[in-house]
Enzyme design. Structure first.
Site, mmCIF file in Angstrom:
data_model
loop_
_atom_site.group_PDB
_atom_site.id
_atom_site.type_symbol
_atom_site.label_atom_id
_atom_site.label_comp_id
_atom_site.label_asym_id
_atom_site.label_seq_id
_atom_site.Cartn_x
_atom_site.Cartn_y
_atom_site.Cartn_z
ATOM 1 N N ARG A 56 0.805 -1.289 -0.040
ATOM 2 C CA ARG A 56 0.108 -0.049 0.089
ATOM 3 C C ARG A 56 0.865 1.208 0.108
ATOM 4 O O ARG A 56 0.545 2.126 -0.831
ATOM 5 C CB ARG A 56 -1.088 0.006 1.138
ATOM 6 C CG ARG A 56 -1.721 -1.060 1.485
ATOM 7 C CD ARG A 56 -2.916 -1.216 0.738
ATOM 8 N NE ARG A 56 -2.856 -1.391 -0.777
ATOM 9 C CZ ARG A 56 -2.368 -2.604 -1.243
ATOM 10 N NH1 ARG A 56 -2.363 -3.864 -0.624
ATOM 11 N NH2 ARG A 56 -2.190 -2.582 -2.640
ATOM 12 N N GLN A 86 -10.307 9.329 6.403
ATOM 13 C CA GLN A 86 -10.200 7.924 6.566
ATOM 14 C C GLN A 86 -9.006 7.285 6.119
ATOM 15 O O GLN A 86 -8.550 6.198 6.179
ATOM 16 C CB GLN A 86 -11.679 7.002 6.185
ATOM 17 C CG GLN A 86 -12.774 7.519 6.950
ATOM 18 C CD GLN A 86 -14.046 7.147 6.339
ATOM 19 O OE1 GLN A 86 -14.239 5.779 6.685
ATOM 20 N NE2 GLN A 86 -14.683 7.770 5.506
ATOM 21 N N ASP A 89 -3.511 7.362 3.174
ATOM 22 C CA ASP A 89 -2.226 8.063 2.220
ATOM 23 C C ASP A 89 -2.124 9.519 2.647
ATOM 24 O O ASP A 89 -2.779 9.871 3.842
ATOM 25 C CB ASP A 89 -2.784 8.156 0.817
ATOM 26 C CG ASP A 89 -4.067 8.944 0.554
ATOM 27 O OD1 ASP A 89 -4.276 10.032 0.982
ATOM 28 O OD2 ASP A 89 -4.942 8.412 -0.160
ATOM 29 N N HIS A 104 -7.777 6.713 10.763
ATOM 30 C CA HIS A 104 -7.233 5.310 10.448
ATOM 31 C C HIS A 104 -5.975 5.086 10.451
ATOM 32 O O HIS A 104 -5.433 4.145 9.950
ATOM 33 C CB HIS A 104 -8.034 4.502 9.380
ATOM 34 C CG HIS A 104 -9.683 4.656 9.502
ATOM 35 N ND1 HIS A 104 -10.379 4.407 8.467
ATOM 36 C CD2 HIS A 104 -10.434 4.792 10.476
ATOM 37 C CE1 HIS A 104 -11.763 4.388 8.909
ATOM 38 N NE2 HIS A 104 -11.585 4.383 10.326
#
Ligand code: APR
Length: 226
Positions: A56, A86, A89, A104
């Site tokens: 990710r 949320q 990135d 998050h």
């Protein structure tokens, strides 16, 4: 200055090439949450979980902010803008937004797996088994996994209570407590929703059923013209 509070989800980063979670071909089509995004998964197979988040992170470091991220920066000319995201990135920050609260967690940070308050910046580095936090414990991603508490939910709820305007962008509103934040927004504060899909929201809200790349500009233009 009036306060604009913005809740963003994976949809705002979709046009930067980052996969959402629940759309067709979303991340949760290809991985099971319980294999990669819970504390139990990490205890069972830490390598798989670290690999998932390393992938990710690499994806994010190839991506650039898109028009929607950039439009939100324009709002700061006139408003006290608070983004609650949320997303893990950093595309809001890369675009230049100055107040971003991550609900998050963040891919550019890691933390001790013994002490959730011991957080370090790792930038674009992978996390490997054997990488240690300053307390000697294994480093884990600074991510809020399913089943874990969301430490930033209280400051986020407070921001929502103070919102003069509220904008929701690119979230399926499936995940709580984030999806419940809208209920803290005063009933008198105008709200907008930008999402190409019909997202169920139980309050009066102006719906812009478009992708973020075009829809966010409409909201920003409207807010700047008030
Ligand atoms: N512009 C705007 N919205 C878009 C776009 C786009 N170009 N493309 C897709 N969307 C919308 C989808 O219609 C959907 O409503 O983005 C939303 C994405 O929803 P999810 O994949 O469920 O992502 P999100 O709501 O951010 O997920 C919440 O779930 O798995 C967890 O922790 C993860 O933070 C995440 C949380």
């Amino acid at each position: 200055m009036k306060k604009v509070v913005i809740l963003t989800g994976a949809g705002i980063s979709a046009e930067s090439g980052i996969k959402t979670f629940r759309d067709s071909d979303g991340l949760w089509e290809n991985y099971r949450v319980e294999d990669v995004a819970t504390h139990e998964a990490y205890l069972r197979n830490p390598q798989l979980v670290l690999d998932f988040y390393n992938a990710r992170r690499r994806e994010v470091f190839k991506a650039k902010p898109n028009e929607a991220h950039r439009q939100l920066v324009r709002l700061e000319e006139k408003y006290d803008v608070r983004i609650i995201t949320q997303n893990i990135d950093n595309l809001h920050e890369q675009a230049g937004s100055t107040n971003v609260l991550h609900l998050h967690g963040e891919l550019t940070k890691a933390r001790s797996d013994r002490n959730e308050n011991l957080i370090i910046d790792i930038g674009e580095q992978d996390i490997h088994l054997g990488d240690k936090a300053p307390d000697g414990a294994q480093l884990r991603p600074h991510i809020v996994w399913f089943g874990e508490a969301v430490p930033n939910i209280e400051p986020a709820a407070k921001l929502c209570e103070e919102a003069d305007f509220f904008v929701v962008i690119g979230t399926s509103m499936n995940v709580y407590p984030a999806a419940g934040l809208i209920h803290y927004v005063p009933q008198t504060s105008p709200c907008w929703l930008v999402d190409p899909k019909a997202v169920p929201i139980s309050r009066t809200i102006k719906i812009i059923q478009e992708k973020a790349g075009t829809g966010v500009k409409r909201v920003v233009d409207e807010l700047l013209s008030l």
